[in-house]
Scaffold this motif. Structure first.
Motif, mmCIF file in Angstrom:
data_model
loop_
_atom_site.group_PDB
_atom_site.id
_atom_site.type_symbol
_atom_site.label_atom_id
_atom_site.label_comp_id
_atom_site.label_asym_id
_atom_site.label_seq_id
_atom_site.Cartn_x
_atom_site.Cartn_y
_atom_site.Cartn_z
ATOM 1 N N ALA A 40 0.843 -1.192 0.000
ATOM 2 C CA ALA A 40 0.000 0.000 0.000
ATOM 3 C C ALA A 40 0.884 1.249 0.000
ATOM 4 O O ALA A 40 1.837 1.338 0.762
ATOM 5 C CB ALA A 40 -0.923 -0.003 1.217
ATOM 6 N N GLY A 41 0.545 2.190 -0.879
ATOM 7 C CA GLY A 41 1.302 3.433 -0.961
ATOM 8 C C GLY A 41 2.419 3.415 -1.980
ATOM 9 O O GLY A 41 3.058 4.448 -2.213
ATOM 10 N N GLU A 42 2.685 2.262 -2.607
ATOM 11 C CA GLU A 42 3.743 2.192 -3.617
ATOM 12 C C GLU A 42 3.176 2.475 -5.006
ATOM 13 O O GLU A 42 2.103 1.960 -5.366
ATOM 14 C CB GLU A 42 4.425 0.824 -3.602
ATOM 15 C CG GLU A 42 5.228 0.581 -2.337
ATOM 16 C CD GLU A 42 5.977 -0.737 -2.352
ATOM 17 O OE1 GLU A 42 6.905 -0.889 -1.545
ATOM 18 O OE2 GLU A 42 5.617 -1.621 -3.172
ATOM 19 N N PRO A 43 3.888 3.274 -5.816
ATOM 20 C CA PRO A 43 3.412 3.577 -7.169
ATOM 21 C C PRO A 43 3.810 2.491 -8.168
ATOM 22 O O PRO A 43 4.885 1.888 -8.047
ATOM 23 C CB PRO A 43 4.107 4.894 -7.500
ATOM 24 C CG PRO A 43 5.370 4.871 -6.695
ATOM 25 C CD PRO A 43 5.067 4.071 -5.458
ATOM 26 N N VAL A 44 2.934 2.257 -9.140
ATOM 27 C CA VAL A 44 3.206 1.328 -10.234
ATOM 28 C C VAL A 44 2.988 2.062 -11.548
ATOM 29 O O VAL A 44 1.968 2.728 -11.740
ATOM 30 C CB VAL A 44 2.295 0.084 -10.168
ATOM 31 C CG1 VAL A 44 2.654 -0.890 -11.288
ATOM 32 C CG2 VAL A 44 2.407 -0.593 -8.814
ATOM 33 N N LEU A 45 3.951 1.942 -12.452
ATOM 34 C CA LEU A 45 3.888 2.582 -13.762
ATOM 35 C C LEU A 45 3.485 1.546 -14.810
ATOM 36 O O LEU A 45 4.142 0.509 -14.940
ATOM 37 C CB LEU A 45 5.246 3.172 -14.137
ATOM 38 C CG LEU A 45 5.722 4.357 -13.303
ATOM 39 C CD1 LEU A 45 7.237 4.488 -13.380
ATOM 40 C CD2 LEU A 45 5.053 5.641 -13.798
ATOM 41 N N PRO A 46 2.433 1.787 -15.575
ATOM 42 C CA PRO A 46 2.058 0.863 -16.643
ATOM 43 C C PRO A 46 2.831 1.167 -17.924
ATOM 44 O O PRO A 46 2.748 2.274 -18.458
ATOM 45 C CB PRO A 46 0.563 1.144 -16.827
ATOM 46 C CG PRO A 46 0.392 2.579 -16.426
ATOM 47 C CD PRO A 46 1.452 2.874 -15.391
ATOM 48 N N ALA A 47 3.606 0.202 -18.409
ATOM 49 C CA ALA A 47 4.374 0.381 -19.647
ATOM 50 C C ALA A 47 3.493 -0.011 -20.831
ATOM 51 O O ALA A 47 3.461 -1.169 -21.255
ATOM 52 C CB ALA A 47 5.646 -0.442 -19.606
ATOM 53 N N LEU A 48 2.772 0.954 -21.372
ATOM 54 C CA LEU A 48 1.826 0.683 -22.449
ATOM 55 C C LEU A 48 2.524 0.117 -23.682
ATOM 56 O O LEU A 48 2.012 -0.799 -24.336
ATOM 57 C CB LEU A 48 1.069 1.960 -22.821
ATOM 58 C CG LEU A 48 0.366 2.711 -21.681
ATOM 59 C CD1 LEU A 48 -0.391 3.913 -22.224
ATOM 60 C CD2 LEU A 48 -0.574 1.791 -20.916
ATOM 61 N N ALA A 49 3.687 0.682 -24.017
ATOM 62 C CA ALA A 49 4.399 0.230 -25.214
ATOM 63 C C ALA A 49 4.863 -1.211 -25.078
ATOM 64 O O ALA A 49 4.968 -1.930 -26.075
ATOM 65 C CB ALA A 49 5.586 1.145 -25.491
ATOM 66 N N SER A 50 5.136 -1.652 -23.868
ATOM 67 C CA SER A 50 5.498 -3.052 -23.642
ATOM 68 C C SER A 50 4.261 -3.933 -23.707
ATOM 69 O O SER A 50 4.274 -5.009 -24.336
ATOM 70 C CB SER A 50 6.181 -3.202 -22.287
ATOM 71 O OG SER A 50 6.456 -4.561 -22.007
ATOM 72 N N ALA A 51 3.184 -3.518 -23.072
ATOM 73 C CA ALA A 51 1.947 -4.309 -23.090
ATOM 74 C C ALA A 51 1.463 -4.555 -24.511
ATOM 75 O O ALA A 51 0.965 -5.642 -24.831
ATOM 76 C CB ALA A 51 0.869 -3.588 -22.282
ATOM 77 N N ASN A 52 1.628 -3.572 -25.371
ATOM 78 C CA ASN A 52 1.172 -3.698 -26.758
ATOM 79 C C ASN A 52 2.062 -4.603 -27.602
ATOM 80 O O ASN A 52 1.750 -4.853 -28.767
ATOM 81 C CB ASN A 52 1.082 -2.317 -27.406
ATOM 82 C CG ASN A 52 -0.171 -1.575 -27.003
ATOM 83 O OD1 ASN A 52 -1.179 -2.182 -26.672
ATOM 84 N ND2 ASN A 52 -0.110 -0.252 -27.032
#
Length: 409
Positions: free
Chosen positions: A313-325
């Protein structure tokens, strides 16, 4: 080196600097594939802000974007991980969760539904044809960016919002400031951001004197008559719509053309059947990595497991859209451009509550742009060496700033 799979926590992993490499043109990050396979959640530190987890797999990215256990509102007051020195302004819709996010989004959603956007298609086509008429009259070579890619979405969003088109050079500069990573020093960024705020406040004041039936006029009525948003929210939303309403499409038009010109077999297939344009737009949205970094961080509201790690809880997560695609578990041969690909689901427009509000408008404009260019400019090609294309530098989005093109007169 990729850290081997293990029960990882934020204390146990030394963060890598991110982005991992300097992006070139539209190349995707080469480390993403190894991370998806061996370390789907990795620890990173961006140029600004606190360390974060980076999600690289498609399914994990969708969880970060769509699961209510991940919050944007929790970023307020935090030194959130980011590419730019400046933090988002207060009242920004991107820093909200439902129900506040839903309240603001509902104010403008009707203008961006598929049905509403389709009513704009004839006008977008008229603008596109007028721009191509001018290119043909002047003769090749032409600059796709200045002659077509910028004025098309700028004209559309100006007419929709009710912003004077003649002020475009000003708000183009201010938009670059919004997206600056290193192009402008932080103090200049803040100066330009404030100038844009003052400009939008002036347009709001005009509508209070003389109401209009454009989108900005409707937002002012919602503020003054229904008290559904604060003055700060009104100005922030208006600025976001103006910047986002033209910047990404203005970048993607030349990005898409560049990719097609460098994949001639796919370009020939599209030229042979322009009915493929809508499907081609979806594949190009998947294929082109628009940003130079990951998406906007979401903060975990509780301890949870994701990608084999404990996100506290409280930790940020960055979504790597270019990797997901480019995830191999979702797409067959994901690094290959295939305009007839059946797997059309992508996260190029995001996912969840913050799925791009303007996605229907962007899709329509990109479809109109590609179809018009290929139909009306036969033999469209680079006017000289591919190296003559000049690229953005110091901004959060990628794309050409100059693309000299020729065609058969």
């Amino acid at each position: 080196m990729v850290t081997p799979p293990a029960a990882r926590t934020s204390e146990a992993v030394e963060p890598r600097s991110y982005p991992f490499s300097q992006p070139k043109k539209l190349d995707n990050e080469p480390l993403f594939q190894a991370l998806r396979e061996q370390e789907p959640l990795s620890r990173v530190v961006l140029p600004y802000g606190e360390p974060a987890w980076l999600a690289t797999r498609y399914e994990d990215v969708k969880v970060v974007l769509g699961d209510p256990r991940f919050s944007r509102a929790a970023s307020v007051g935090r030194d959130e991980p980011r590419m730019r020195a400046h933090l988002p302004p207060p009242g920004n819709i991107l820093g909200m969760d439902p129900p506040d996010h839903s309240r603001l989004r509902r104010l403008v959603t009707k203008a961006f539904t598929v049905r509403s956007v389709e009513r704009l298609r004839p006008r977008a086509q008229e603008i596109a044809d007028g721009l191509v008429d001018a290119m043909i009259a002047k003769g090749p070579p032409g600059d796709l960016v200045a002659d077509f890619a910028l004025p098309l979405p700028i004209t559309v969003i100006c007419e929709l919002l009710g912003v004077p088109f003649e002020d475009r050079s000003d708000f183009r500069l201010w938009s670059d400031a919004f997206l600056s990573t290193t192009k402008f020093p932080p103090e200049q960024v803040m100066e330009y951001v404030e100038r844009m705020r003052v400009y939008m406040a002036g347009l709001v004041a005009q509508r209070r004197e003389e109401p209009t039936d454009d989108l900005l006029g409707a937002m002012v009525l919602a503020r003054d008559n229904d008290d559904r948003l604060s003055e700060e929210e009104l100005l922030s939303l208006a600025q976001a719509l103006l910047v986002a309403g033209h910047e990404t499409t203005a970048s993607q038009i030349p990005n898409f053309v560049y990719v097609l010109l460098t994949h001639p077999e796919q370009l020939d297939r599209l030229r042979g059947d322009l009915n493929l344009v809508p499907q081609a737009v979806e594949e190009l949205m998947r294929f082109v990595p628009l940003g130079i970094g990951a998406g906007i961080a979401r903060y975990a509201l509780e301890d949870l497991e994701l990608g084999g790690v404990l996100v506290r809880a409280g930790e940020p997560v960055l979504p790597a859209l270019a990797s997901a695609n480019r995830d191999e578990s979702i797409y067959t041969d994901p690094d290959r451009l295939d305009l007839e690909r059946d797997e059309t689901s992508h996260v190029g427009f995001g996912h969840g509550a913050h799925h791009c509000l303007g996605a229907p408008l962007a899709r329509m404009e990109l479809q109109v742009a590609l179809e018009t260019l290929l139909r009306r400019l036969p033999g469209l090609r680079f006017a000289g060496p591919e190296a003559d294309v000049e690229w953005k530098d110091g901004l959060a989005t990628r794309g050409p700033t100059l693309m000299p093109l020729a065609w058969d007169a």
